[in-house]
Design an enzyme around this catalytic site. Sequence first.
Site, PDB file in Angstrom:
ATOM      1  N   GLU A   1       0.861  -1.190   0.000  1.00 50.79           N
ATOM      2  CA  GLU A   1       0.000   0.000   0.000  1.00 50.79           C
ATOM      3  C   GLU A   1       0.892   1.233   0.000  1.00 50.79           C
ATOM      4  O   GLU A   1       2.109   1.121   0.204  1.00 50.79           O
ATOM      5  CB  GLU A   1      -0.915  -0.014   1.232  1.00 50.79           C
ATOM      6  CG  GLU A   1      -1.812  -1.242   1.254  1.00 50.79           C
ATOM      7  CD  GLU A   1      -2.813  -1.250   2.404  1.00 50.79           C
ATOM      8  OE1 GLU A   1      -2.842  -0.265   3.183  1.00 50.79           O
ATOM      9  OE2 GLU A   1      -3.558  -2.229   2.509  1.00 50.79           O
TER      10      GLU A   1
ATOM     11  N   GLU B   1       9.304  -7.348  -4.422  1.00 53.91           N
ATOM     12  CA  GLU B   1       9.231  -8.608  -3.647  1.00 53.91           C
ATOM     13  C   GLU B   1      10.230  -8.620  -2.481  1.00 53.91           C
ATOM     14  O   GLU B   1      10.839  -9.638  -2.178  1.00 53.91           O
ATOM     15  CB  GLU B   1       9.375  -9.816  -4.566  1.00 53.91           C
ATOM     16  CG  GLU B   1       8.181  -9.884  -5.496  1.00 53.91           C
ATOM     17  CD  GLU B   1       7.978 -11.204  -6.182  1.00 53.91           C
ATOM     18  OE1 GLU B   1       8.283 -12.244  -5.599  1.00 53.91           O
ATOM     19  OE2 GLU B   1       7.481 -11.160  -7.310  1.00 53.91           O
TER      20      GLU B   1
HETATM   21  C1  LIG Z   1       7.513  -1.827 -10.530  1.00 50.04           C
HETATM   22  C2  LIG Z   1       7.028  -2.325  -9.206  1.00 50.04           C
HETATM   23  C3  LIG Z   1       6.237  -3.457  -9.152  1.00 50.04           C
HETATM   24  C4  LIG Z   1       5.753  -3.925  -7.925  1.00 50.04           C
HETATM   25  N1  LIG Z   1       4.902  -5.001  -7.889  1.00 50.04           N
HETATM   26  C5  LIG Z   1       4.283  -5.328  -6.725  1.00 50.04           C
HETATM   27  C6  LIG Z   1       3.256  -6.323  -6.696  1.00 50.04           C
HETATM   28  O1  LIG Z   1       2.929  -6.937  -7.708  1.00 50.04           O
HETATM   29  N2  LIG Z   1       2.624  -6.564  -5.521  1.00 50.04           N
HETATM   30  C7  LIG Z   1       2.941  -5.911  -4.369  1.00 50.04           C
HETATM   31  O2  LIG Z   1       2.325  -6.175  -3.359  1.00 50.04           O
HETATM   32  N3  LIG Z   1       3.924  -4.960  -4.368  1.00 50.04           N
HETATM   33  C8  LIG Z   1       4.592  -4.664  -5.516  1.00 50.04           C
HETATM   34  N4  LIG Z   1       5.563  -3.682  -5.531  1.00 50.04           N
HETATM   35  C9  LIG Z   1       5.906  -3.014  -4.290  1.00 50.04           C
HETATM   36  C10 LIG Z   1       7.302  -3.351  -3.794  1.00 50.04           C
HETATM   37  O3  LIG Z   1       7.350  -4.683  -3.338  1.00 50.04           O
HETATM   38  C11 LIG Z   1       7.696  -2.324  -2.740  1.00 50.04           C
HETATM   39  O4  LIG Z   1       7.888  -1.085  -3.414  1.00 50.04           O
HETATM   40  C12 LIG Z   1       8.923  -2.711  -1.966  1.00 50.04           C
HETATM   41  O5  LIG Z   1       8.652  -3.824  -1.149  1.00 50.04           O
HETATM   42  C13 LIG Z   1       9.476  -1.576  -1.089  1.00 50.04           C
HETATM   43  O6  LIG Z   1       8.466  -0.969  -0.368  1.00 50.04           O
HETATM   44  P1  LIG Z   1       8.360   0.660  -0.392  1.00 50.04           P
HETATM   45  O7  LIG Z   1       8.380   1.074  -1.813  1.00 50.04           O
HETATM   46  O8  LIG Z   1       7.204   1.045   0.434  1.00 50.04           O
HETATM   47  O9  LIG Z   1       9.702   1.141   0.273  1.00 50.04           O
HETATM   48  P2  LIG Z   1       9.960   1.357   1.854  1.00 50.04           P
HETATM   49  O10 LIG Z   1       9.465   0.183   2.607  1.00 50.04           O
HETATM   50  O11 LIG Z   1       9.430   2.689   2.227  1.00 50.04           O
HETATM   51  O12 LIG Z   1      11.536   1.374   1.913  1.00 50.04           O
HETATM   52  C14 LIG Z   1      12.315   2.523   1.554  1.00 50.04           C
HETATM   53  C15 LIG Z   1      13.792   2.176   1.775  1.00 50.04           C
HETATM   54  O13 LIG Z   1      14.032   1.856   3.156  1.00 50.04           O
HETATM   55  C16 LIG Z   1      14.582   0.560   3.274  1.00 50.04           C
HETATM   56  N5  LIG Z   1      14.041  -0.080   4.466  1.00 50.04           N
HETATM   57  C17 LIG Z   1      12.750  -0.206   4.839  1.00 50.04           C
HETATM   58  N6  LIG Z   1      12.659  -0.851   6.018  1.00 50.04           N
HETATM   59  C18 LIG Z   1      13.917  -1.154   6.396  1.00 50.04           C
HETATM   60  C19 LIG Z   1      14.490  -1.836   7.523  1.00 50.04           C
HETATM   61  N7  LIG Z   1      13.726  -2.352   8.490  1.00 50.04           N
HETATM   62  N8  LIG Z   1      15.837  -1.948   7.580  1.00 50.04           N
HETATM   63  C20 LIG Z   1      16.615  -1.444   6.594  1.00 50.04           C
HETATM   64  N9  LIG Z   1      16.142  -0.791   5.502  1.00 50.04           N
HETATM   65  C21 LIG Z   1      14.807  -0.658   5.407  1.00 50.04           C
HETATM   66  C22 LIG Z   1      14.140  -0.172   1.990  1.00 50.04           C
HETATM   67  O14 LIG Z   1      15.007  -1.259   1.706  1.00 50.04           O
HETATM   68  C23 LIG Z   1      14.241   0.952   0.984  1.00 50.04           C
HETATM   69  O15 LIG Z   1      15.570   1.113   0.577  1.00 50.04           O
HETATM   70  C24 LIG Z   1       6.093  -3.236  -6.739  1.00 50.04           C
HETATM   71  C25 LIG Z   1       6.912  -2.103  -6.797  1.00 50.04           C
HETATM   72  C26 LIG Z   1       7.357  -1.638  -8.017  1.00 50.04           C
HETATM   73  C27 LIG Z   1       8.198  -0.389  -8.056  1.00 50.04           C
END
Ligand SMILES: Cc1cc2nc3c(=O)[nH]c(=O)nc-3n(C[C@H](O)[C@H](O)[C@H](O)COP(=O)(O)OP(=O)(O)OC[C@H]3O[C@@H](n4cnc5c(N)ncnc54)[C@H](O)[C@@H]3O)c2cc1C
Length: 393
Positions: A127, A366
């Site tokens: 989300e 993922e």
């Molecule tokens: C093209 C694309 C396709 C996608 N397809 C799907 C899909 O089909 N289904 C689905 O459900 N999602 C999907 N996603 C979502 C994707 O899995 C998430 O974007 C991803 O998991 C990261 O979440 P976020 O973008 O909220 O980043 P955030 O969680 O906000 O993270 C931001 C940064 O902080 C780091 N970070 C966060 N928490 C920690 C921690 N505890 N320790 C260290 N570092 C941390 C992360 O590694 C990242 O570098 C997709 C995303 C994209 C861009």
Amino acid sequence: MAWDQLSGEQRELRDLVRTLARERIAPRAAEIDESHEFPWDVVELYRENDIFGLFFDEQHGGLGTGTLVALVAIEEVSKVCATSGLILAVQELGSLGLKLAGTDEQKARWLPRLASGEWLCAYALTESGSGSDSAAMRTTAVRDGDEYVLNGSKRFITNAGVASVYTVFAKTDAAAGHSGISAFVVESDTPGFAVARLEPKMGISGSTTGELTFDDVRIPVSNLLGAEGEGFKIAMRILDRSRPGVAAQALGIAQGATDYALEYAKTRETMGRPIAQHQLIAAKLADMETECEAARGLLYRFGQMADGDVPEAELTKASAMAKLMCGDVAMEVATEAVQILGGYGYVKEYPVERFMRDAKITQIYEGTQEVQRLVIAREMLKESRAFLLAGVA
Ligand SMILES: Cc1cc2nc3c(=O)[nH]c(=O)nc-3n(C[C@H](O)[C@H](O)[C@H](O)COP(=O)(O)OP(=O)(O)OC[C@H]3O[C@@H](n4cnc5c(N)ncnc54)[C@H](O)[C@@H]3O)c2cc1C
């Protein structure tokens, strides 16, 4: 060519996919990237050749050929087109909830249509406010008689708008944390379900990535996967098995970039000889090939574990390691391929800039690479290597 651990039958299937990829998908790859349009012709090619069947067991209309071959298929396609490789990976991602937690009735209802490719599917966990911290989701599902009513939204969902069926995670008990999440199957024509927008992206441009909205979406109780409250566990079990699909996509990109850079380096001459004969370029090529082969070792090992009798809990670390390694190799190797082509690597006439843009997402979706490291370290902490400390006062 790389040594591989495939049996005769597995090699035949790999060769079939390799031929389709080289002859039918490669000529379309640049166009798919530039048009930003979902390649339905590639879906049709997969349907005609039973390629989706590689991801399903025979009981549900698939080929039952196992995980390793399925990963190899994603790798082969991604060598020429990462968007087309992702279509296969997401057919697995979106159907795993049914495979792992579905009842016989649920499997019989949906899996055959996914195995034939008549329907595409998707996995909706993320989300806008919850990606890595997926348990912080806010979408709700409230029981009302024989139905659940879903409200909220999902962001960044691959196959948004092209999938006919979505595995959706929502809170059934807002106060219960991880145990308050449940998993549901939602068909795309359910009233109140909509794709609010699609995201323009850096890479994998032919793949749709969109926002889903749920406005009083009513689904029957029979669409609940597993028991109420088991959704988070199901989501994580799915990722354990689907992350290697992203790893396979990443490895395909890395090998595709290596192969292209090699051929280019054999023909491009500077200072009186092909650049492949300059030691600094030869060393880059050697490192790229070695990194691909090392990454392939981890990925194929996962495939063999999943096809074998290995307890499910042991897949978690192997899966995260394959994804971490392959994703980092893809980014590193694709960037080096651009470097080997010099100025030609930077322009769209050659495919390596596309490989580099496509590689980046494999370090993000993922579970980011940071999350993979957290998963690996967590699994390590569960293991005992206490014998090392024996005898130490
Ligand atoms: C093209 C694309 C396709 C996608 N397809 C799907 C899909 O089909 N289904 C689905 O459900 N999602 C999907 N996603 C979502 C994707 O899995 C998430 O974007 C991803 O998991 C990261 O979440 P976020 O973008 O909220 O980043 P955030 O969680 O906000 O993270 C931001 C940064 O902080 C780091 N970070 C966060 N928490 C920690 C921690 N505890 N320790 C260290 N570092 C941390 C992360 O590694 C990242 O570098 C997709 C995303 C994209 C861009």
